[in-house]
Design a protein around this motif. Structure first.
Motif: not given
Length: 209
Positions: A79-106
């Motif tokens: 939804k963040s990408l759809e509304d042109n915001f930067q995502p706030v989660y990084d699920q690339s390494e572990n989808p269940v325990i994502p890293k928090f990143i400094n996006g402005d999205g949902y």
């Protein structure tokens, strides 16, 4: 109707995501979705990745449930990408325990943010925020770590396994009035789901977890 579908393609009242900017007791300001994410809204996410789903399957403004923390985070990023915001989660390494990143999205609210929202409702404020309690259980970002030592575990360097639970809040419509007093909470592993568990979106700076 052509794919990919968007919320504006629906003719149903209430299907559009609506947010309210709220100043919490802690002075922090966040935008809170008025209702939990609906079945319609979540199915649009699925339909954009699976053309086999039909439009007739997605027509409902009831809250989507049976959602894992992993599912909820993936939706936040979509939804963040759809509304042109930067995502706030990084699920690339572990989808269940994502890293928090400094996006402005949902994102999901934290346990403390939810408590402050409920406290404001107890003061007869925020009547337009639906279902903070007694509707469905809702995921938060907040972690609760539990150590589990299985029988026979002999590894002296790693004497316990640590399980990462997420806090669920709100209680469901099936709960008793006594249980719903105060701040009903539960915990669940991030890759689990139940038919009474859903989520809602917020936006704004995260200052606690």
């Amino acid at each position: 109707m052509n794919y990919p579908l968007k919320e504006k393609d629906s003719l149903f009242f209430g299907e559009r995501m609506k947010f309210k900017k709220i100043k919490l007791i802690s002075e922090k300001v966040i935008e809170v979705q008025l209702n939990p994410v609906s079945l319609f809204q979540y199915k649009l996410f699925l339909m954009n990745s699976n053309d086999e789903l039909t439009h007739s399957e997605v027509i409902s403004d009831d809250p989507v449930t049976n959602i894992s923390f992993q599912d909820a985070v993936a939706y936040c990023n979509f939804k963040s990408l759809e509304d042109n915001f930067q995502p706030v989660y990084d699920q690339s390494e572990n989808p269940v325990i994502p890293k928090f990143i400094n996006g402005d999205g949902y994102r999901l609210f934290t346990f403390n943010e939810w408590k402050e929202l409920v406290a404001l409702q107890m003061e007869d404020k925020l009547a337009d925020i639906i279902g903070l309690k007694g509707y469905i259980w809702q995921w938060t970002e907040t972690i609760e770590l539990h150590n589990f030592k299985p029988d026979g575990q002999k590894d002296s360097e790693h004497p316990t396994y640590q399980w990462t639970y997420r806090i669920l809040v709100g209680g469901s419509s099936k709960a008793s009035m006594e249980f719903l007093k105060g701040y009903p909470v539960a915990i669940m592993l991030g890759n689990d789901s139940l038919p009474i568990v859903g989520f809602r979106l917020v936006r704004g700076e995260r200052k606690d977890n």
